[in-house]
Motif scaffolding. Structure first.
Motif, PDB file in Angstrom:
ATOM      1  N   HIS A  33       3.677 -12.004   6.154  1.00 17.15           N
ATOM      2  CA  HIS A  33       3.599 -10.541   6.172  1.00 17.15           C
ATOM      3  C   HIS A  33       2.139 -10.091   6.050  1.00 17.15           C
ATOM      4  CE1 HIS A  33       4.196  -6.330   5.030  1.00 17.15           C
ATOM      5  NE2 HIS A  33       3.488  -6.569   3.951  1.00 17.15           N
ATOM      6  N   PHE A  34       1.442 -10.627   5.063  1.00 14.82           N
ATOM      7  CA  PHE A  34       0.065 -10.161   4.863  1.00 14.82           C
ATOM      8  C   PHE A  34      -0.854 -10.603   5.996  1.00 14.82           C
ATOM      9  CE2 PHE A  34       1.531  -9.457   0.478  1.00 14.82           C
ATOM     10  CZ  PHE A  34       1.153  -8.128   0.384  1.00 14.82           C
ATOM     11  N   ARG A  35      -0.636 -11.792   6.511  1.00 16.31           N
ATOM     12  CA  ARG A  35      -1.473 -12.234   7.626  1.00 16.31           C
ATOM     13  C   ARG A  35      -1.331 -11.244   8.789  1.00 16.31           C
ATOM     14  NH1 ARG A  35      -1.280 -16.258  11.749  1.00 16.31           N
ATOM     15  NH2 ARG A  35       0.648 -17.292  11.131  1.00 16.31           N
ATOM     16  N   LEU A  50      -7.650  -7.191  -2.647  1.00 17.44           N
ATOM     17  CA  LEU A  50      -6.917  -8.373  -3.107  1.00 17.44           C
ATOM     18  C   LEU A  50      -5.449  -8.025  -3.273  1.00 17.44           C
ATOM     19  CD1 LEU A  50      -9.345  -9.608  -5.932  1.00 17.44           C
ATOM     20  CD2 LEU A  50      -9.276 -10.340  -3.538  1.00 17.44           C
ATOM     21  N   TYR A  51      -4.613  -8.995  -2.976  1.00 16.24           N
ATOM     22  CA  TYR A  51      -3.163  -8.827  -3.135  1.00 16.24           C
ATOM     23  C   TYR A  51      -2.617 -10.015  -3.903  1.00 16.24           C
ATOM     24  CZ  TYR A  51      -3.588  -5.269   0.498  1.00 16.24           C
ATOM     25  OH  TYR A  51      -3.938  -4.154   1.218  1.00 16.24           O
ATOM     26  N   VAL A  52      -2.219  -9.772  -5.148  1.00 21.95           N
ATOM     27  CA  VAL A  52      -1.635 -10.854  -5.928  1.00 21.95           C
ATOM     28  C   VAL A  52      -0.128 -10.785  -5.724  1.00 21.95           C
ATOM     29  CG1 VAL A  52      -1.508 -11.941  -8.193  1.00 21.95           C
ATOM     30  CG2 VAL A  52      -3.484 -10.511  -7.603  1.00 21.95           C
ATOM     31  N   GLN A  69       3.769  -5.358  -9.151  1.00 20.88           N
ATOM     32  CA  GLN A  69       4.429  -4.337  -8.325  1.00 20.88           C
ATOM     33  C   GLN A  69       5.935  -4.494  -8.409  1.00 20.88           C
ATOM     34  OE1 GLN A  69       2.998  -7.167  -7.060  1.00 20.88           O
ATOM     35  NE2 GLN A  69       1.221  -6.741  -5.821  1.00 20.88           N
ATOM     36  N   PRO A  70       6.537  -4.187  -9.574  1.00 21.80           N
ATOM     37  CA  PRO A  70       7.999  -4.319  -9.683  1.00 21.80           C
ATOM     38  C   PRO A  70       8.695  -3.255  -8.837  1.00 21.80           C
ATOM     39  CG  PRO A  70       7.117  -3.329 -11.678  1.00 21.80           C
ATOM     40  CD  PRO A  70       5.938  -3.732 -10.845  1.00 21.80           C
ATOM     41  N   ASN A  71       9.997  -3.358  -8.771  1.00 18.85           N
ATOM     42  CA  ASN A  71      10.763  -2.425  -7.946  1.00 18.85           C
ATOM     43  C   ASN A  71      11.601  -1.502  -8.812  1.00 18.85           C
ATOM     44  OD1 ASN A  71       9.796  -3.668  -5.530  1.00 18.85           O
ATOM     45  ND2 ASN A  71      11.170  -5.368  -5.976  1.00 18.85           N
ATOM     46  N   VAL A  72      11.563  -0.231  -8.478  1.00 25.71           N
ATOM     47  CA  VAL A  72      12.286   0.789  -9.234  1.00 25.71           C
ATOM     48  C   VAL A  72      13.793   0.508  -9.200  1.00 25.71           C
ATOM     49  CG1 VAL A  72      12.983   3.221  -9.092  1.00 25.71           C
ATOM     50  CG2 VAL A  72      10.555   2.599  -9.093  1.00 25.71           C
ATOM     51  N   HIS A 127      -0.733  -0.588  -8.503  1.00 23.62           N
ATOM     52  CA  HIS A 127       0.593  -1.175  -8.706  1.00 23.62           C
ATOM     53  C   HIS A 127       1.485  -0.589  -7.622  1.00 23.62           C
ATOM     54  CE1 HIS A 127      -1.003  -2.763 -12.376  1.00 23.62           C
ATOM     55  NE2 HIS A 127      -1.412  -1.562 -12.723  1.00 23.62           N
ATOM     56  N   HIS A 128       1.635  -1.365  -6.574  1.00 23.97           N
ATOM     57  CA  HIS A 128       2.333  -0.920  -5.368  1.00 23.97           C
ATOM     58  C   HIS A 128       3.829  -1.106  -5.605  1.00 23.97           C
ATOM     59  CE1 HIS A 128       1.885  -0.233  -0.940  1.00 23.97           C
ATOM     60  NE2 HIS A 128       2.983  -0.956  -0.834  1.00 23.97           N
ATOM     61  N   ILE A 129       4.389  -0.294  -6.477  1.00 32.62           N
ATOM     62  CA  ILE A 129       5.783  -0.527  -6.874  1.00 32.62           C
ATOM     63  C   ILE A 129       6.746  -0.119  -5.756  1.00 32.62           C
ATOM     64  CG2 ILE A 129       5.297  -0.299  -9.344  1.00 32.62           C
ATOM     65  CD1 ILE A 129       6.588   2.454  -9.249  1.00 32.62           C
ATOM     66  N   GLY A 130       7.889  -0.771  -5.721  1.00 31.71           N
ATOM     67  CA  GLY A 130       8.897  -0.463  -4.705  1.00 31.71           C
ATOM     68  C   GLY A 130       9.686   0.747  -5.158  1.00 31.71           C
ATOM     69  N   ASP A 131       9.249   1.926  -4.730  1.00 33.05           N
ATOM     70  CA  ASP A 131       9.902   3.153  -5.210  1.00 33.05           C
ATOM     71  C   ASP A 131      10.379   4.019  -4.043  1.00 33.05           C
ATOM     72  OD1 ASP A 131       7.550   4.012  -4.129  1.00 33.05           O
ATOM     73  OD2 ASP A 131       6.868   5.138  -5.888  1.00 33.05           O
TER      74      ASP A 131
HETATM   75  N1  ARG Z   1       7.391  -4.865  -4.682  1.00 31.49           N
HETATM   76  C1  ARG Z   1       7.176  -6.110  -4.014  1.00 31.49           C
HETATM   77  C2  ARG Z   1       8.073  -7.204  -4.620  1.00 31.49           C
HETATM   78  O1  ARG Z   1       8.601  -7.060  -5.710  1.00 31.49           O
HETATM   79  C3  ARG Z   1       5.743  -6.575  -4.054  1.00 31.49           C
HETATM   80  C4  ARG Z   1       4.730  -5.628  -3.453  1.00 31.49           C
HETATM   81  C5  ARG Z   1       3.489  -6.344  -3.061  1.00 31.49           C
HETATM   82  N2  ARG Z   1       2.392  -5.484  -2.659  1.00 31.49           N
HETATM   83  C6  ARG Z   1       2.247  -4.989  -1.450  1.00 31.49           C
HETATM   84  N3  ARG Z   1       1.222  -4.222  -1.204  1.00 31.49           N
HETATM   85  N4  ARG Z   1       3.082  -5.232  -0.496  1.00 31.49           N
HETATM   86  O2  ARG Z   1       8.237  -8.240  -3.995  1.00 31.49           O
END
Ligand code: ARG
Length: 591
Positions: free
Chosen positions: A358-360, A348-350, A124-127, A160-164
């Motif tokens: 945060h996830f907890r 699942l969250y890798v 999940q990269p960021n734009v 792919h939960h990208i930061g967009d």
């Molecule tokens: N874009 C975030 C980073 O680069 C990761 C996103 C993880 N996934 C999620 N669903 N929050 O750190």
């Protein structure tokens, strides 16, 4: 085809049967079978059982031995120590089991009994930002997990939960509207041949220029803030600019994914922006149900056990006091979508271990809201940090995080030296060297990442990664290449198991290791621990070495012996290939 039980499973079953025959009052109990150095296997289950029944473990073990049927599975069994059983199986049993395994195209790996739907959030990269080593980990681990789960028959949905999305886009877009040619592809050709590197350069330029203006010009700052509101409201012109930025980033991500040899489909890139329309509703539902409450203007969820250093509770902020939605709101909306619409039963969250809290909090909030029920398993699979040789988080000398693409290029460079050193007579063309260097270099980076337990940090050390010795993919690839060379030279002689033959120690050790493949894959897919598969494959390549040194294949004394060794060679090669394919690592035919 019915799954082929491993020898270990067969022996286990046989002992379990003998145990209940010898001690009907004990009900069914586990003989606790393990591989062992003293014999092939050791069973320890008699100790605990005797303790429970207040009996003598040695005597109980003796009764189990007597209850075993006489057949061709077990060659020798002895009671040892306080009441262990040491078990040696027959060579015939080993070879017939492996022959059945070889006849199965899945090498005996069973499909999951009740496959479900897993939604996996990874890579999940960021734009508008560089991809760094953290994104390497998420991509490589996620890709391996997808392969493992799909191989077991699970339905896998990739996300792919990208930061967009978010406030920085106001700044970028506002700059673009005021400088419409900023992202134009001037020097480059554009289109399909467009290089990812050039795309990132343009984005970097846009980012720096807009940042400078944002920090120095109050008027621009105001306009940028207003732009965010327009973006969230879906204003068309604003969205068009936003699309340009996202598309430009995708060109760059694609280039990195190609280099990494990882497939990412457009349809699976569902970034934070995709949940924009449901954020409002998510907040409303949380507030109506009382799961979230207003605190100092923000919408918050509190937890008894989450407190800051001052002892005050630290809430999960779903909506900020200024009305902006946070990262958490998006993740909560994503859970609703993944469970409600995609029917996930496993999520699942890798993601980096640093996001564990945060996830907890997000998972707990979703449970309280009823979006996650007992029917769903939700797991953050945290990974550790990539360190430099100095043991600190991997940074460039200037203190910036290291660009992923540079690392990959360097890995391929190093690998190309290794390939050229192996090619002493310079028989390979430049294209062949490049092809092999890609498989070796990228394989090395992936393997180094996958072979350490996910939650641990590891040191990024290219010298070690591309080494031909030690626990590296190159070592495994090289073992495979040696086997392929034997198989090629064997010509039309067929690999055939001959269960009537007796096995040399190196053959036995190799064969017993081969026997463990299916159970290893199954366990790895159930526990999400790819490093155990890496460890298994390294062990297999290691077991192959004494076999290679001590057991001539093509010069074996009899045709049967040769065919049988060829069989072991071929099954080893297939197992290595299948295992590495599940990790996403290619195996060159030659080196
Ligand atoms: N874009 C975030 C980073 O680069 C990761 C996103 C993880 N996934 C999620 N669903 N929050 O750190």
């Amino acid at each position: 085809m019915a799954p082929v039980p491993s020898l270990a499973a067969t022996v286990h079953q046989r002992l379990a049967d003998a145990l209940s025959a010898a001690l009907p009052e004990a009900g069914s109990s586990d003989p606790l079978l393990r591989r062992s150095d003293r014999a092939d296997f050791q069973a320890n289950g008699m100790l605990a059982l005797a303790k429970r029944l207040k009996g003598n473990p040695r005597e109980l073990a003796g009764r189990v031995v007597e209850a075993l049927p006489d057949d061709e599975l077990i060659r020798e069994i002895e009671v040892s120590g306080p009441g262990f059983l040491n078990i040696t199986v027959t060579d015939r049993a080993i070879l017939s089991t492996l022959a059945a395994r070889a006849a199965d195209e899945r090498l005996g790996v069973p499909r999951a009994e009740r496959p479900g739907t897993t939604v996996i959030d990874y890579s999940q990269p960021n734009v508008a930002k560089e991809m760094h080593v953290g994104h390497l980990r998420s991509t490589v681990i996620g890709d391996a997990l997808v392969r493992l789960l799909e191989f077991r028959g699970e339905t896998v949905v990739r996300r792919h939960h990208i930061g967009d999305w978010g406030t920085q886009f106001g700044m970028l877009i506002q700059y673009l509207t005021e400088h419409p040619h900023e992202l134009d592809h001037t020097s480059e050709a554009g289109g399909a041949g467009e290089s990812g590197e050039a795309a990132m350069t343009r984005l970097g330029r846009l980012y720096r220029a807009s940042r400078t203006l944002f920090d120095s010009d109050e008027g621009f700052k105001e306009r940028a803030r207003a732009r965010v509101v327009q973006l969230q409201a879906g204003d068309e012109e604003t969205l068009a600019h936003w699309h340009r930025i996202v598309d430009e980033s995708m060109i760059y991500f694609r280039a990195v994914y190609d280099r990494l040899d990882v497939e990412v489909k457009d349809a699976d890139v569902v970034g934070e922006s995709a949940y924009n329309d449901t954020l409002e509703e998510t907040c409303r539902l949380l507030e109506e149900s009382g799961v979230a409450v207003r605190s100092e203007g923000a919408l918050c969820v509190f937890f008894d056990d989450v407190k800051g250093q001052d002892g005050n509770p630290v809430p999960l902020i779903v909506r900020k006091a200024d009305g902006g939605f946070g990262y958490a709101a998006t993740d909560l909306s994503a859970i609703r979508d993944r469970v409600g619409r995609l029917h996930a039963d496993t999520l699942l969250y890798v993601v980096d271990a640093r996001q564990a809290l945060h996830f907890r909090m997000v998972f707990e909030t979703a449970r309280r809201a009823g979006w996650l029920t007992d029917g769903e398993t939700c797991r953050h699979l945290p990974f550790g940090t990539v360190l430099g040789k100095d043991g600190k988080p991997f940074k460039t000398r200037e203190g910036e995080s290291v660009r992923l693409i540079d690392l990959l290029d360097e890995a391929v460079d190093r690998a190309s030296q290794v390939v050229q050193e192996k090619d002493k007579d310079q028989l390979l063309s430049a294209a062949e060297v490049a092809g092999r260097a890609g498989q070796v270099g990228i394989g090395a980076v992936k393997y180094a990442d996958l072979s350490t337990s996910m939650s641990r940090d590891y040191v990024f050390d290219l010298d070690r990664m591309v080494s031909l010795n030690g626990d590296t993919s190159v070592y495994i690839q090289y073992a495979h290449v040696r086997i392929q060379s034997i198989v090629r030279r064997a010509g039309d002689r067929q690999p055939t198991a001959h269960p009537e033959l007796s096995l040399a120690p190196a053959e036995r050790a190799l064969a017993l290791h081969l026997d463990e493949f299916a159970e290893t894959v199954q366990a790895v897919a159930e526990t999400y621990e790819p490093h155990r598969l890496a460890g298994y494959l390294y062990g297999l390549a290691t077991a192959f070495t004494p076999f290679y040194d001590q057991c001539p294949v093509l010069k074996a004394e009899t045709p049967e012996l040769m065919e049988n060794r060829l069989f072991l060679c071929e099954l080893t090669a297939r197992t290595l290939r299948q295992g590495m394919a599940l990790l996403g690592i290619r195996m060159p035919e030659r080196l």
